[in-house]
Design a protein around this motif. Structure first.
Motif, PDB file in Angstrom:
ATOM      1  N   TYR A  89       0.672  -1.087  -0.158  1.00 22.98           N
ATOM      2  CA  TYR A  89       0.118   0.008  -0.023  1.00 22.98           C
ATOM      3  C   TYR A  89       0.808   1.281  -0.060  1.00 22.98           C
ATOM      4  O   TYR A  89       0.475   2.044  -0.860  1.00 22.98           O
ATOM      5  N   ARG A 122      -8.564  -3.046   6.024  1.00 22.88           N
ATOM      6  CA  ARG A 122      -9.042  -1.545   5.527  1.00 22.88           C
ATOM      7  C   ARG A 122      -7.782  -0.516   5.512  1.00 22.88           C
ATOM      8  O   ARG A 122      -7.862   0.137   4.193  1.00 22.88           O
ATOM      9  N   PRO A 123      -7.317   0.033   6.447  1.00 25.36           N
ATOM     10  CA  PRO A 123      -6.481   1.123   6.275  1.00 25.36           C
ATOM     11  C   PRO A 123      -5.140   0.876   5.597  1.00 25.36           C
ATOM     12  O   PRO A 123      -4.509   1.704   5.381  1.00 25.36           O
ATOM     13  N   LYS A 126      -6.023  -0.691  -0.921  1.00 28.59           N
ATOM     14  CA  LYS A 126      -6.408   0.241  -1.803  1.00 28.59           C
ATOM     15  C   LYS A 126      -8.016   0.004  -1.689  1.00 28.59           C
ATOM     16  O   LYS A 126      -8.845   1.023  -1.643  1.00 28.59           O
ATOM     17  N   HIS A 127      -8.233  -1.238  -1.651  1.00 28.88           N
ATOM     18  CA  HIS A 127      -9.675  -1.614  -1.462  1.00 28.88           C
ATOM     19  C   HIS A 127      -9.869  -3.385  -0.919  1.00 28.88           C
ATOM     20  O   HIS A 127      -9.051  -3.645  -1.055  1.00 28.88           O
ATOM     21  N   ASN A 128     -10.895  -3.353  -0.212  1.00 22.24           N
ATOM     22  CA  ASN A 128     -11.293  -4.828  -0.034  1.00 22.24           C
ATOM     23  C   ASN A 128     -12.564  -5.298   0.097  1.00 22.24           C
ATOM     24  O   ASN A 128     -13.331  -4.689  -0.123  1.00 22.24           O
ATOM     25  N   TYR A 129     -12.969  -6.778   0.089  1.00 20.36           N
ATOM     26  CA  TYR A 129     -14.032  -7.349  -0.123  1.00 20.36           C
ATOM     27  C   TYR A 129     -14.170  -8.001   0.807  1.00 20.36           C
ATOM     28  O   TYR A 129     -13.167  -9.289   1.104  1.00 20.36           O
ATOM     29  N   ILE A 147      -9.066  -2.600 -10.203  1.00 19.83           N
ATOM     30  CA  ILE A 147      -8.638  -1.705  -9.045  1.00 19.83           C
ATOM     31  C   ILE A 147      -7.356  -1.686  -8.741  1.00 19.83           C
ATOM     32  O   ILE A 147      -6.462  -0.517  -8.636  1.00 19.83           O
ATOM     33  N   ARG A 152      -3.713   5.152  -9.231  1.00 20.16           N
ATOM     34  CA  ARG A 152      -2.773   4.855  -8.244  1.00 20.16           C
ATOM     35  C   ARG A 152      -2.865   3.181  -7.843  1.00 20.16           C
ATOM     36  O   ARG A 152      -3.626   2.975  -7.223  1.00 20.16           O
TER      37      ARG A 152
ATOM     38  N   ARG B  23     -15.192   2.380   6.458  1.00 19.51           N
ATOM     39  CA  ARG B  23     -14.257   3.310   5.569  1.00 19.51           C
ATOM     40  C   ARG B  23     -14.038   4.783   5.657  1.00 19.51           C
ATOM     41  O   ARG B  23     -13.080   5.073   5.790  1.00 19.51           O
ATOM     42  N   ASP B  26     -12.965   5.123   9.534  1.00 17.29           N
ATOM     43  CA  ASP B  26     -11.382   4.923   9.580  1.00 17.29           C
ATOM     44  C   ASP B  26     -10.592   5.946   9.036  1.00 17.29           C
ATOM     45  O   ASP B  26      -9.539   6.120   9.421  1.00 17.29           O
ATOM     46  N   ILE B  73     -13.058   3.741  -2.736  1.00 19.65           N
ATOM     47  CA  ILE B  73     -13.891   3.150  -4.131  1.00 19.65           C
ATOM     48  C   ILE B  73     -15.282   3.534  -3.777  1.00 19.65           C
ATOM     49  O   ILE B  73     -16.011   3.949  -4.924  1.00 19.65           O
TER      50      ILE B  73
END
Lengths: 564, 158
Positions: A89, A122-123, A126-129, A147, A152, B23, B26, B73
């Motif tokens: 990241y 999460r922090p 870039k993204h999570n699922y 993504i 970036r 999100r 945070d 996102i």
């Protein structure tokens, strides 16, 4: 096509053109590993620690330019991988990291090996699922790859409960990605670019400030052309090493905390900073209020949040640096390289006054000599990874980089233990090049177990330990700023690294002279098996020059001059 | 250079999906931004929700907040309001033994009324600009309010 969630993961990876997955199995990800057993679309490299799996995927991605993929199980498997996610990241490395999760019915019950993985990642992604229905998997995995690689770049984490990997559902990977809320801007605004070109043409002492974004967007060769055509000198960040070839006359050197005197003085004296894919990191700028104090700032970056975050940009340009540099190339005939002749001369004078060098004034080998020597012997034929600390800075300062993606190091997060697994990933991605890992006697022990991976998968990484029996960088700060109180940094008690390597099935050398080093390196290259070259170097050598933390770039601690 | 901190209202339109609120919060805690108040509710007939965040910071910080929010996102739009209509609601519980007609008169002055009367307590509701809510809560102090709840601000650009 009706298939299981686990089969979907395999199908998606193959559809994305993935040829290598780094990982470590465990309970919650077993359904997927069962499908890995049955397939032959990609190779799986079993690392010996989940953190190493993610670092290897980073090294693979940095060397190849492709998305790196790592796979891990729930709970401790995932938490071990978090350092890798955070590292990727910080350095904008595109990864897809897939973790198993306890079955949906057990989520929230403190089940065995359960942890709130998406809450933790999460922090640092870039993204999570968290995938709760196998019917979503095709979309989620396709989005994850998109993504990770677009805009970036960065790591994307996909957490899949065990029952979802067992669930049968419809799989269709052909639908194009459509994310209404995510549309990165990749083309620079032509009017802004025109204004920036005018500003450069009107400046007297412009300076390119080249950042890692150039490497990420594969823009190095366009940047080389722009630098050449405009005759404007350039400094590179740590992350941008290899953008310009080491022998490019317009490349000053690296700037920042351990940058060269000339690079930092050029940044202090310039009247127009042209930042390309760089983010004004604190290790680069030193004291912000004194940074490029009298300069206008052109800032090209794909991430709008990077622009004017720390240093105000007079000419902000949001876009992919590859596109923007191409746009600039069309207009750059307005810039006359002859105008900057005295500026180039000024910079050359800075470099002659305090060149980036070291003194060979001790019986023991100097660590800088080792880096230089590897450069002389291997040069372009090696990819260079590093761990974190003094050896890392010496590698960045003294290796003669000749191409982008030759240099793989943990810049933003500064993760000790990164180098060896990253070099394994680099070797997997680019087998025709030699994979070197410059490391320290502190760092190497943080992922030493990867000797097993390298032996098993025949990935002959050459680990060069610049061994000073110290946690060197911390020791340096203690020497300089803590009145020589070397608290817990003396690493005199060490394993026999040669025997360690041999115990795993690799080879090892302990080296105290230049002649021994040459032999060890040549044999390591020839024998094609993982190697540790344990080089005994001067214990108290400091990385110089140095801008003390929070100091100004023009106020450097310099290498003492020696009579020749 | 010291930069002045100012109060700002930021509205965020987000996809209505799991963990989207985390999100956002945070991001604020991780980067050291302030949240004075936060309200969130789904936007009718859409897959989106709207958050109204009251925050404070220098011009540079506010700019970073909007940019960082936009980077997430599931965030569709971020509005940093300049010219806005802003309202907040407050519910207050009073002992029934207090002077109810006085309380009612004050409530009316702040777009409010008594909304519930029980055996022991009455509950009032007012809706007004956040600053006026501050004034209202100051004004009713002498009537021994038992419990006060504020909704946080919601806002629309004019």
């Amino acid at each position: 096509m009706q298939i299981s969630g686990a089969q979907m993961v395999i199908e998606a990876l193959i559809a994305e053109g993935v040829d290598t997955v780094f990982g470590y199995p465990g309970g919650a990800i077993m359904n997927v590993y069962d499908e890995i057993y049955k397939q032959d679309g990609f190779q799986h490299i079993l690392t010996r620690h989940e953190q190493a799996a993610v670092h290897a995927a980073e090294g693979y991605s940095k060397a190849s330019g492709k998305v790196g993929v790592a796979m891990i199980t729930s709970g401790p498997g995932f938490t071990n991988a978090v350092t890798g996610l955070a590292d990727a990241y910080m350095d904008s490395i595109p990864l897809v990291v897939i973790s198993g999760q306890v079955p949906m019915s057990l989520i929230g019950t403190d089940a065995f090996q359960e942890i709130d993985a998406v809450g933790i990642s999460r922090p640092c992604t870039k993204h999570n699922y968290l995938v709760t229905d196998a019917a979503d998997l095709a979309r989620v995995l396709k989005e994850a790859f998109y993504i990770a690689a677009s805009g970036r770049p960065g790591p994307v984490h996909v957490d899949i409960p065990k029952d979802v990997t067992a669930q049968i559902a419809e799989f269709d990977y052909s639908k194009p990605v459509e994310i209404e809320t995510y549309k990165p801007n990749i083309v620079g605004n032509p009017r802004q670019i025109k204004k920036a070109i005018e500003a450069i043409a009107n400046s007297k002492r412009p300076l390119f400030y080249l950042g890692g974004g150039i490497i990420n967007s594969n823009a190095a060769y366009e940047v080389r052309e722009l630098v050449k055509k405009t005759g404007i000198p350039a400094v590179e960040t740590f992350m941008a090493r290899g953008t310009l070839a080491h022998d490019d006359e317009l490349l000053i050197s690296m700037l920042g905390m351990h940058g060269s005197y000339a690079a930092n003085m050029a940044m202090s004296e310039t009247d127009m900073v042209i930042a390309l894919g760089a983010r004004f990191d604190d290790r680069v700028t030193g004291k912000l209020s004194e940074f490029a104090k009298n300069a206008g700032v052109i800032h090209v970056d794909i991430d709008p949040a990077s622009i004017s975050k720390l240093v105000n940009a007079d000419y902000p340009i949001v876009g992919d640096v590859k596109n923007v540099v191409a746009q600039m190339l069309e207009k750059c005939s307005e810039i006359n390289p002859d105008n900057y002749e005295s500026w180039r001369e000024t910079i050359n004078n800075f470099d002659e006054l305090h060149p980036l060098t070291f003194h060979e004034d001790t019986d023991r080998l100097k660590p800088q000599w080792v880096v230089k020597r590897v450069g002389e012997l291997l040069g372009d034929s090696a990819n260079i990874s590093t761990d974190v600390g003094q050896h890392q800075m010496w590698a960045a300062q003294f290796y003669p980089f000749s191409r982008p993606r030759q240099w793989v190091s943990s810049g933003g997060l500064g993760t000790m233990g990164f180098g060896f697994p990253a070099a394994i990933g680099v070797k997997a991605a680019v087998p025709e090049k030699i994979s070197i890992n410059f490391t320290g006697d502190g760092s190497i022990l943080m992922n030493i177990q990867e000797l097993m991976t390298a032996v098993e998968k025949k990935l002959p990484v050459i680990n060069i330990i610049l061994n000073n029996n110290y946690l060197g960088m911390v020791r340096q700060w203690q020497t300089l700023f803590y009145d020589k109180r070397h608290s817990e940094t003396d690493l005199s008690v060490q394993p026999d690294f040669v025997k360690v390597s041999e115990a795993f099935g690799g080879i090892g050398y302990r080296v105290t002279t230049k002649e021994e080093f040459d032999i060890a390196l040549k044999e390591s290259v020839a024998k094609n098996v993982v190697s540790i070259i344990d080089v005994v170097v001067e214990r108290l050598e400091n990385v110089m020059p140095m801008v003390p933390a929070g100091g100004s770039l023009f106020n450097m601690m310099l290498l003492e001059k020696k009579e020749k | 250079m010291t930069e002045n901190s100012e109060r700002r209202v930021v509205s965020v339109i987000v996809v209505n999906e799991a963990s989207v609120l985390s999100r956002i919060t945070d991001l604020f805690s991780g980067r050291g931004y302030n949240i004075t108040s936060l309200t969130v509710a789904p936007i009718p007939d859409s897959k989106y929700s709207r958050l109204t965040i009251v925050t404070s910071g220098s011009v540079r910080v506010i700019e970073q907040i909007t940019k960082q929010l936009h980077k997430l996102i599931p965030v569709l739009k971020v509005y940093e309001h300049a010219d806005l209509v802003e309202k907040e609601m407050a519910l207050v519980k009073f002992p029934i033994t207090e002077n109810i007609s006085d309380i009612n008169a004050i409530c009316e002055a702040y777009n409010g009324k008594i909304v519930n009367v029980g055996n022991d307590v009455i509950i009032t509701m007012v809706a007004d600009e956040p600053k006026r809510i501050d004034h209202y809560l100051e004004a009713i102090k002498r009537y021994n309010p038992k419990e006060i709840v504020r909704s946080g601000a919601v806002a629309l650009e004019r």
